[in-house]
Design a protein around this motif. Structure first.
Motif, PDB file in Angstrom:
ATOM      1  N   CYS A   1       0.863  -1.180   0.000  1.00 37.85           N
ATOM      2  CA  CYS A   1       0.000   0.000   0.000  1.00 37.85           C
ATOM      3  C   CYS A   1       0.902   1.232   0.000  1.00 37.85           C
ATOM      4  O   CYS A   1       1.720   1.388   0.907  1.00 37.85           O
ATOM      5  CB  CYS A   1      -0.909   0.004   1.222  1.00 37.85           C
ATOM      6  SG  CYS A   1      -1.708   1.597   1.489  1.00 37.85           S
TER       7      CYS A   1
ATOM      8  N   CYS B   1       0.409   3.514   3.489  1.00 38.62           N
ATOM      9  CA  CYS B   1       0.853   3.141   4.844  1.00 38.62           C
ATOM     10  C   CYS B   1       1.984   2.125   4.842  1.00 38.62           C
ATOM     11  O   CYS B   1       2.525   1.804   5.895  1.00 38.62           O
ATOM     12  CB  CYS B   1      -0.320   2.609   5.663  1.00 38.62           C
ATOM     13  SG  CYS B   1      -0.839   0.947   5.201  1.00 38.62           S
TER      14      CYS B   1
ATOM     15  N   GLY C   1      -3.709  -2.189   7.152  1.00 34.26           N
ATOM     16  CA  GLY C   1      -2.951  -1.079   7.725  1.00 34.26           C
ATOM     17  C   GLY C   1      -3.667   0.254   7.701  1.00 34.26           C
ATOM     18  O   GLY C   1      -3.588   1.031   8.648  1.00 34.26           O
ATOM     19  N   CYS C   2      -4.364   0.546   6.584  1.00 33.72           N
ATOM     20  CA  CYS C   2      -5.052   1.835   6.497  1.00 33.72           C
ATOM     21  C   CYS C   2      -6.203   1.715   5.500  1.00 33.72           C
ATOM     22  O   CYS C   2      -6.266   0.750   4.738  1.00 33.72           O
ATOM     23  CB  CYS C   2      -4.072   2.939   6.074  1.00 33.72           C
ATOM     24  SG  CYS C   2      -3.793   3.039   4.297  1.00 33.72           S
TER      25      CYS C   2
ATOM     26  N   ASN D   1      -6.711   3.023   2.729  1.00 29.85           N
ATOM     27  CA  ASN D   1      -6.282   2.933   1.330  1.00 29.85           C
ATOM     28  C   ASN D   1      -5.954   1.506   0.893  1.00 29.85           C
ATOM     29  O   ASN D   1      -5.912   1.208  -0.298  1.00 29.85           O
ATOM     30  CB  ASN D   1      -5.075   3.844   1.089  1.00 29.85           C
ATOM     31  CG  ASN D   1      -4.723   3.920  -0.385  1.00 29.85           C
ATOM     32  OD1 ASN D   1      -5.493   4.445  -1.177  1.00 29.85           O
ATOM     33  ND2 ASN D   1      -3.576   3.344  -0.756  1.00 29.85           N
ATOM     34  N   ASP D   2      -5.720   0.611   1.866  1.00 36.86           N
ATOM     35  CA  ASP D   2      -5.444  -0.788   1.516  1.00 36.86           C
ATOM     36  C   ASP D   2      -6.563  -1.386   0.664  1.00 36.86           C
ATOM     37  O   ASP D   2      -6.330  -2.248  -0.170  1.00 36.86           O
ATOM     38  CB  ASP D   2      -5.286  -1.652   2.778  1.00 36.86           C
ATOM     39  CG  ASP D   2      -4.035  -1.294   3.565  1.00 36.86           C
ATOM     40  OD1 ASP D   2      -3.440  -0.244   3.285  1.00 36.86           O
ATOM     41  OD2 ASP D   2      -3.662  -2.067   4.468  1.00 36.86           O
TER      42      ASP D   2
END
Ligand SMILES: [Zn+2]
Ligand SMILES: [Zn+2]
Lengths: 351, 170
Positions: free
Chosen positions: B71, B74, B88-89, B91-92
């Motif tokens: 990603c 992050c 993780g975030c 956006n993943d």
């Protein structure tokens, strides 16, 4: 707005009542939400946690005064205080025993609680007594709207609300009902019920949520699937399945009352005897017998107790609450003595 | 009562659900076995290990040669997700979209892969208006219509038909 302990366990749900309260102890609806543009709390780099915490704190502070949320930073509480909150079903074991900046916000009735920086940035839950999933959803939905107008949530049109674990993605909604199923256990039908629950894509969780133990014939049933359907569809499905389990338990209770009344009375009065005379009792054993007393109350075999008083005893004989009553830390064997003394005293008062 | 998968004797009181190598697994254990395996509720990372214990053989699966993705926001890798079971975030979901989509679709028993949107619940204020939700709704109704016709539930079919045409106008 910070919490001041000693913690008062008075929560609205403890009073009991609501539809099917003889079997459905509590209904809970939880929404998982994350702030856009921040790492999830589960990211190895924990540096976003503090800014998430202060953003959420500001959002809660800007809510109308009448909402009266208490803000409690969990990492500043003692071990005992954290476990009081856990036993009161206000926080999860993961939040109680976790690390790093994390918090809890709850309303005066303790019917709505919000965990900050658990597995997701926000886990907002509403808890009420009886089978009232729609009521629980309505109150947490309202809070969700209020927070969403103050903070930007991570959301995608494809996946819905984005969560740290993809098993929560979509609505982020987890509905759970705590059911008391002693008659299905006594008549050995519980295994069948469990299998049906898994087939209906629901899960059985323990007394304090995921990964915890079931105690005293209390089972928490919750939905597994959080996406692909609307909140109302998920809740309606859950409610229909839970109602089926409730009628199954009711039938088992009626059968026991009709055909095996002496056995049922024996189980209940023996439990009374143990709780009234024991000098040392573990939390697990106490819950098992209190569970039988609860069955005694709803089948009217016992008339000197109420559902509310049983619910209160179940809560107060947990380790942290017991230490709170005693006013100091107790080792495990000291707790067993204190618990027996407390229960003996409470039951003899009702006679 | 569910029996512990490890000792196969005691009642399983600990129930874990986790996703590992794109597969959703459930483990049911008694408390004794769980603590013996050093399982603590704090670390989700223990779950794949436990799952590994339940099925020891690690044969080269198609996933094993799957290319890793990172990603860009992050730094979380797809392989990190596979071992920790947590992302993780936000956006993943974009970085790993096809793989996560497959994974989430596999959790939905009554789901037809490739449908326009996985989400049909609430939408936060200010989220971009989404035509795909409307399309998904029509999609689902058309499927229900086919089923209703097959089952010869004609009243239901008529109702679905009129709802579909109403939605298509909008
Ligand atoms: Zn075992
Ligand atoms: Zn990321």
């Amino acid at each position: 707005m910070d919490i001041s302990l000693p913690f008062d366990p008075a929560a609205a749900w403890l009073a009991g009542g609501g539809p099917d309260a003889a079997i459905a102890v509590t209904s809970r609806v939880r929404l998982a939400r994350n702030l856009a543009n921040h790492n999830f709390p589960t990211h190895p780099d924990q540096s976003d946690r503090s800014s998430v915490l202060s953003d959420v704190r500001n959002a809660f502070q800007s809510l109308p005064d009448g909402d009266g949320y208490t803000w409690c930073e969990i990492d500043r509480q003692s071990n005992l205080e954290r476990h009081l909150l856990l036993e009161s079903h206000l926080i999860s074991r993961e939040l109680a025993d976790g690390t790093g900046p994390r918090a809890l916000a709850f309303n005066p009735a303790k019917s709505i609680s919000v965990m900050v920086n658990e597995e997701d940035h926000l886990r907002m839950q509403a808890l009420c007594s009886g089978l009232r999933l729609k009521d629980a959803f309505a109150s947490v939905d309202q809070l969700d709207n209020a927070i969403a107008s103050r903070l930007a949530f991570a959301y995608s049109p494809l996946f819905g609300y984005l969560t740290s674990c993809p098993t929560n993605v979509g609505t982020g909604l987890r509905a759970s009902v705590m059911l008391h199923l002693p008659a299905l256990v006594m008549t050995s039908h519980i295994e069948k019920v469990f299998r049906a629950i898994y087939e209906m894509h629901m899960a059985v969780r323990g007394f304090y949520g995921e990964g915890t133990e079931a105690m005293g014939d209390f089972y928490q049933i919750s939905n597994q699937i959080t996406c692909g359907r609307s909140e109302n569809d998920i809740l309606a499905d859950m409610e229909a399945s839970i109602k089926a389990i409730i009628s199954y338990e009711n039938r088992a209770r009626e059968e026991l009352l009709e055909r095996e009344r002496p056995r049922l009375e024996d189980v209940i009065w023996r439990s009374w005897g143990i709780l009234e005379y024991a000098r040392q009792i573990t939390s697990e054993e106490a819950m098992r017998h209190l569970s039988n007393l609860r069955l005694g109350v709803v089948t009217k075999i016992l008339d000197s107790l109420t559902l509310e008083s049983i619910q209160r005893l179940l809560l107060l004989c947990q380790p942290a609450h017991l230490q709170q009553i005693e006013g100091h830390n107790l080792e495990s064997d000291e707790r067993d003595i204190a618990r027996a003394t407390f229960l003996r005293g409470s039951l003899s008062l009702t006679r | 009562m569910l029996i512990c998968q490890i000792c196969k004797k005691k009642q399983a009181t600990i129930h874990l659900t986790d996703i590992h190598n794109n597969v959703k697994k459930e483990v049911h254990m008694c408390e004794g076995c769980a603590s013996e395996k050093g399982f603590s509720l704090q670390s989700a990372a223990d779950i794949p290990q436990l799952l590994g214990l339940a099925s020891k053989k690690k044969v080269a699966s198609p996933q094993a040669v799957e290319e890793d993705i990172v990603c860009p926001v992050c730094g979380q890798r797809w392989s990190d997700f596979n071992s920790r079971g947590r992302l993780g975030c936000p956006n993943d979901y974009q970085a790993f979209e096809p793989r996560l989509r497959k994974l989430v679709e596999s959790q939905l028993s009554s789901w037809h892969p490739g449908e326009v949107s996985l989400h049909s619940g609430k939408v936060p204020p200010g989220a971009p208006p989404d035509l795909s939700r409307q399309l998904t709704r029509i999609h689902n109704l058309e499927r229900e219509l086919r089923q209703a016709v097959e089952m010869e539930h004609f009243e239901e079919a008529a109702r679905l038909k009129s709802e579909i045409s109403r939605l298509k106008v909008v």
